[in-house]
Write an enzyme that holds these catalytic residues in place. Structure first.
Site, mmCIF file in Angstrom:
data_model
loop_
_atom_site.group_PDB
_atom_site.id
_atom_site.type_symbol
_atom_site.label_atom_id
_atom_site.label_comp_id
_atom_site.label_asym_id
_atom_site.label_seq_id
_atom_site.Cartn_x
_atom_site.Cartn_y
_atom_site.Cartn_z
ATOM 1 C CB CYS A 1 -33.171 39.497 -4.691
ATOM 2 S SG CYS A 1 -33.340 40.597 -3.295
ATOM 3 N NE ARG B 1 -30.186 35.824 -8.080
ATOM 4 C CZ ARG B 1 -29.583 36.191 -9.204
ATOM 5 N NH1 ARG B 1 -28.800 35.331 -9.826
ATOM 6 N NH2 ARG B 1 -29.778 37.374 -9.707
ATOM 7 C CD1 TRP C 1 -27.560 40.121 0.766
ATOM 8 C CD2 TRP C 1 -27.733 41.972 -0.474
ATOM 9 N NE1 TRP C 1 -26.486 40.934 1.059
ATOM 10 C CE2 TRP C 1 -26.568 42.069 0.314
ATOM 11 C CE3 TRP C 1 -28.047 43.030 -1.327
ATOM 12 C CZ2 TRP C 1 -25.711 43.168 0.264
ATOM 13 C CZ3 TRP C 1 -27.194 44.128 -1.373
ATOM 14 C CH2 TRP C 1 -26.045 44.193 -0.593
ATOM 15 C CG ASN D 1 -32.566 40.623 -8.541
ATOM 16 O OD1 ASN D 1 -31.951 39.852 -9.255
ATOM 17 N ND2 ASN D 1 -31.950 41.397 -7.682
ATOM 18 N N GLY D 2 -33.646 44.086 -7.634
ATOM 19 C CA GLY D 2 -33.096 45.343 -8.137
ATOM 20 C C GLY D 2 -33.289 46.458 -7.135
ATOM 21 C CD GLU E 1 -9.190 36.438 -1.065
ATOM 22 O OE1 GLU E 1 -9.583 37.570 -1.379
ATOM 23 O OE2 GLU E 1 -9.966 35.464 -0.963
ATOM 24 C CE LYS F 1 -12.303 34.899 1.498
ATOM 25 N NZ LYS F 1 -12.462 35.066 0.164
ATOM 26 C CD GLU G 1 -15.479 37.345 2.211
ATOM 27 O OE1 GLU G 1 -16.269 37.476 1.276
ATOM 28 O OE2 GLU G 1 -14.485 36.593 2.143
ATOM 29 C CG HIS H 1 4.149 56.253 4.578
ATOM 30 N ND1 HIS H 1 4.978 57.343 4.504
ATOM 31 C CD2 HIS H 1 4.795 55.246 3.938
ATOM 32 C CE1 HIS H 1 6.079 57.031 3.836
ATOM 33 N NE2 HIS H 1 5.991 55.750 3.475
ATOM 34 C CE LYS I 1 -19.622 31.444 -3.924
ATOM 35 N NZ LYS I 1 -18.339 31.720 -3.265
#
Ligand code: HGA
Length: 608
Positions: A2, A27, A75, A99-100, A483, A487, A490, A506, A603
């Protein structure tokens, strides 16, 4: 996450709020809104679901004017993404952006309902707005005093900016865990979650600290603590130059950032490599050698992509410097009872330096006996940088794509330099010089693979309609596989998992069929023969395999090879990241996804 921006000015604030909000979109971008007090002393609130540009179009059509107002990009943490849940939230004369995360919102909501309040949203923020209104009605105090009286009732994180319509001459800001920074103007003042939202109007700033309550008027600012004592916060002049970054010839920021990597890595290396192939980290100061010599254990804490970078470095620290290294997800580190090892050094890694989980972990670590802490970060001036003992910049430049690319490879570059430095201090056979020679070659090696993108584009067209994918690797290529899978998840929303290649038998081998492609990262190294066996195990079960390697071996038809050039051992993990980034990018492009702003993400993750 946010983003908050608010202003009290002599001129119309609309432009300040909307331009600032656009810069804060990293944000969160679920929805955004603003509220101002207009000339008729009425509240005008405009909100909409979707990106900030949508809000800007809506606001521009209305031609509104005001000299005090707040704006917010959300967000969602409490309540779905909807217009009703979008900030600002209003309770009669009280306007709040927040924000929180409030932890006791359910209890307060129940209480406020008994007091006759009707809730129009599911957010914790609306609870704050009604609570302040209830308290003000009861006490008839000024909004600043009401906030001071109420904060004890709020549990959790509640950085916020509040306007009382009945006193439209001041903004009240409360700092609680998430950052708030006051921008100082001439006859006008501003506040935002990040100075980049204000850099086009001022360079003078004042950071609020946890527990601060600021009363911001056009011509003066007073900061109080909970006990109503005035406190002083240092004024700083920001040298940060925020360039508006354009996509140029690229379709997406992510594509541009992938292609920028040779230059970003050059910038990371610049001024840190001596002519005699040794490393210098001038920014660490003279204590660096003394401190590093004492290190017997390294503990790295990070999230997401930064965590994957940390995992690669674990293999490097242990094999190249003989220093035990543990890597931990920040949210786990900060929520368990910790015991630091003897002579352990803590490293945090974060692109933004505002990652709440990592910050919380750093703060927790200070209660323990670490030798010290260092952050590897891309944002000078961020909270993580301010609160850490030492700071190594990745120098990646502004990264806009939500899926990190150049941040990851520059983090690895810094980590490898650190490994070289520590190896030298521990007098481990000339490793430092070999690493530096390899690092010098890295930018050109990456350029080579970027010029061969057609190879990856072709595979992307074969894979884009798959529902699931597996990524496997061994040794330091296991976190590279992690990674690669991250990617893909996402930006393409394909379900992807990474496994250490030896782990498949396994359990995960049960998943193998011809519809689940398995991406194998298998450069020539001491583990190649082992991973070849794993490839055989998959191919014998009719799995569809894509091997990224500098080798080809004779296998069945279901094994495809993506042949890459040979790359020097130390830098090969960084090099092998690039084709995986391209693969995720071209798959998402084929699927026509919102590559730079994937759904549900942001981000910078500024909530725990
Ligand atoms: N809890 C509030 C604010 C969320 C937030 O700060 N996100 O980063 C909400 O859900 O709107």
């Amino acid at each position: 996450m946010c983003g908050i921006i608010a202003a009290i000015t002599q001129r119309n604030i609309i432009d300040i709020l909307t331009k600032g909000l656009k810069k804060l979109e990293y944000r969160g971008y679920d929805s955004s809104g603003l509220a101002i007090i207009n000339n008729e002393k009425n509240i005008v609130r405009i909100r909409c679901v979707g990106k900030v540009n949508k809000l800007i179009n809506k606001v521009n059509k209305k031609k509104i004017f005001g000299t005090i107002g707040v704006a917010h990009t959300r967000w969602a943490t409490h309540g779905i993404v909807s217009k009703e849940n979008t900030h600002p939230h209003i309770s009669s004369n009280i306007i709040v952006v927040h924000n929180g995360i409030l932890e006791n919102d359910a209890l307060l909501r129940d209480f406020l309902k008994t007091q006759g309040y009707i809730f129009r949203s599911n957010t914790d923020t609306e609870v704050i707005a009604h609570l302040l209104h209830w308290e003000q009605n009861k006490t008839k105090h000024s909004i600043k005093n009401v906030i001071q009286d109420s904060v004890n009732k709020l549990h959790g994180n509640y950085s916020m900016v509040v306007i009382d319509k009945n006193n439209p001459l001041e903004l009240i800001a409360v700092c609680s865990k998430s950052p708030l920074i006051i921008g100082l103007g001439i006859g006008e003042n501003f506040i935002a979650s990040d100075q980049i939202a204000l850099l086009n109007i001022t360079k003078r700033f004042m950071y609020l600290e946890d527990g601060d309550i600021a009363v911001i008027k056009k011509k003066d600012i007073n900061i109080f603590n909970k006990n109503d004592f005035i406190i002083h916060r240092k004024e700083i002049f920001s040298n940060i130059k925020y360039k508006t970054v354009k996509k140029g010839k690229y379709r997406h920021y992510m594509e541009k950032e992938i292609y920028e990597q040779p230059v970003s890595i050059k910038n990371t290396l610049e001024n840190r490599l001596n002519k005699n192939n040794t490393i210098n980290f001038l920014e660490l100061g003279k204590q660096e050698d003394v401190l590093f010599c004492k290190i017997e254990h390294i503990h790295i804490v990070a999230c997401g992509t930064s965590y994957n970078a940390a995992m690669v470095s674990k293999y490097w620290f242990e094999s190249l410097t003989n220093t035990p290294c543990d890597v931990e997800i920040a949210s786990e580190f900060s929520s368990r009872t910790l015991a630091a090892r003897k002579n352990s050094f803590l490293i945090t890694i974060s692109q933004s330096g505002e990652t709440a989980d990592t910050l919380s972990a750093l703060r927790q670590s200070k209660k323990l006996k670490y030798l010290g802490n260092l952050t590897i970060c891309n944002m000078e001036g961020s909270t993580l940088v301010k609160e850490s003992d030492y700071y190594l910049s990745t120098n990646a430049g502004i990264e806009i794509g939500v899926a990190s690319t150049k941040s990851f490879t520059t983090q690895l570059t810094v980590l490898l330099m650190l490994v070289a430095k520590i190896a030298n201090l521990k007098k481990i056979n000339n490793i430092e010089k070999k690493i530096v020679k390899n690092l010098n070659m890295l930018p050109n090696r990456i350029t080579e693979i970027l010029e061969n993108k057609q190879l990856i584009k072709n595979i992307a067209t074969q894979l884009f309609n798959k529902k699931h994918m597996l990524f496997i690797g061994r040794g330091e290529y296991y976190p590279i596989a992690m990674e690669g899978a991250l990617k893909l998840k996402e930006i393409s929303y394909i379900h992807a998992e990474a496994y250490a290649a030896g782990e498949l038998k396994h359990g995960p081998l049960a998943l193998i069929d011809k519809d689940i492609p398995v991406i194998v990262i298998a450069p020539k190294n001491t583990l190649l023969e082992k991973i070849k066996k794993n490839i055989k195990e998959i191919s014998s079960r009719s799995g569809l395999i894509y091997v990224f390697s500098d080798q080809t071996f004779n296998y069945e038809e279901n094994v495809n090879f993506i042949t890459l050039p040979y790359v020097e051992t130390f830098i090969a993990p960084i090099f092998y990241t690039i084709p995986l980034q391209l693969l995720a990018y071209y798959i998402a492009l084929n699927k026509n996804k919102n590559i730079d702003k994937p759904r549900h993400l942001a981000k910078s993750v500024t909530v725990e």
